[in-house]
Design a protein around this motif. Structure first.
Motif, PDB file in Angstrom:
ATOM      1  N   TYR A 182       0.827  -1.201   0.000  1.00 41.38           N
ATOM      2  CA  TYR A 182       0.000   0.000   0.000  1.00 41.38           C
ATOM      3  C   TYR A 182       0.863   1.253   0.000  1.00 41.38           C
ATOM      4  O   TYR A 182       1.979   1.258   0.508  1.00 41.38           O
ATOM      5  N   ALA A 183       0.333   2.317  -0.565  1.00 38.56           N
ATOM      6  CA  ALA A 183       1.020   3.613  -0.569  1.00 38.56           C
ATOM      7  C   ALA A 183       1.107   4.140   0.859  1.00 38.56           C
ATOM      8  O   ALA A 183       0.171   3.991   1.638  1.00 38.56           O
ATOM      9  N   THR A 184       2.227   4.760   1.176  1.00 35.96           N
ATOM     10  CA  THR A 184       2.417   5.300   2.517  1.00 35.96           C
ATOM     11  C   THR A 184       2.302   6.815   2.547  1.00 35.96           C
ATOM     12  O   THR A 184       2.290   7.409   3.619  1.00 35.96           O
ATOM     13  N   ILE A 185       2.232   7.440   1.367  1.00 37.88           N
ATOM     14  CA  ILE A 185       2.047   8.890   1.295  1.00 37.88           C
ATOM     15  C   ILE A 185       0.934   9.205   0.299  1.00 37.88           C
ATOM     16  O   ILE A 185       0.752   8.498  -0.692  1.00 37.88           O
ATOM     17  N   VAL A 186       0.205  10.242   0.571  1.00 38.72           N
ATOM     18  CA  VAL A 186      -0.965  10.609  -0.230  1.00 38.72           C
ATOM     19  C   VAL A 186      -0.596  10.870  -1.689  1.00 38.72           C
ATOM     20  O   VAL A 186      -1.322  10.472  -2.603  1.00 38.72           O
ATOM     21  N   ASN A 201       0.729  -3.135   7.483  1.00 42.61           N
ATOM     22  CA  ASN A 201       0.239  -4.351   6.822  1.00 42.61           C
ATOM     23  C   ASN A 201      -1.022  -4.069   6.020  1.00 42.61           C
ATOM     24  O   ASN A 201      -1.367  -4.810   5.112  1.00 42.61           O
ATOM     25  N   GLY A 202      -1.702  -3.042   6.345  1.00 47.91           N
ATOM     26  CA  GLY A 202      -2.897  -2.573   5.644  1.00 47.91           C
ATOM     27  C   GLY A 202      -2.768  -1.070   5.519  1.00 47.91           C
ATOM     28  O   GLY A 202      -1.685  -0.549   5.314  1.00 47.91           O
ATOM     29  N   TYR A 203      -3.875  -0.365   5.669  1.00 49.60           N
ATOM     30  CA  TYR A 203      -3.822   1.098   5.674  1.00 49.60           C
ATOM     31  C   TYR A 203      -5.026   1.636   6.424  1.00 49.60           C
ATOM     32  O   TYR A 203      -6.040   0.958   6.569  1.00 49.60           O
ATOM     33  N   THR A 204      -4.890   2.845   6.889  1.00 48.71           N
ATOM     34  CA  THR A 204      -5.999   3.609   7.439  1.00 48.71           C
ATOM     35  C   THR A 204      -5.958   4.976   6.781  1.00 48.71           C
ATOM     36  O   THR A 204      -4.918   5.635   6.769  1.00 48.71           O
TER      37      THR A 204
END
Length: 103
Positions: free
Chosen positions: A31-35, A59-62
């Motif tokens: 998953y992307a970690t920055i917008v 492991n996922g994203y919020t």
């Protein structure tokens, strides 16, 4: 635009960002970690700037849509969250409940 109508913009922001997260994962394996990696047309803002997007990924994203501009005056519903499992919520420390705020 009334405050209640602006809440919908936050929900739409999260739905769009979630779809882009899944696309990013399919192409990059995580998953992307920055917008900015999500390549949204409005960057980290919703269409009219009433909400600002942040992302937390491990492991996922919020995803969090924080009240911005005139929407910051919304005392009934605070900041919305959506995670990789599709779980909707309200950010800690902000007003409102899932039942009253998410539509």
């Amino acid at each position: 635009m009334p405050i209640r109508s602006r809440r919908t913009e936050g929900m739409a922001l999260l739905s769009d960002a979630a779809a882009k997260q899944e696309r990013w994962r399919a192409q990059n394996g995580s998953y992307a970690t920055i917008v900015s990696d999500l390549r949204r047309g409005y960057g980290d803002l919703s269409e009219h700037g009433y909400c600002k997007l942040t992302v937390t990924a491990d492991n996922g994203y919020t995803l969090t849509a924080s009240r911005n501009g005139p929407q910051a005056n919304d005392k009934k519903c605070g900041n919305y969250t959506l995670n990789a499992l599709g779980t909707k919520g309200m950010a800690d420390g902000t007003p409102g409940t899932l039942k009253d705020c998410w539509r």
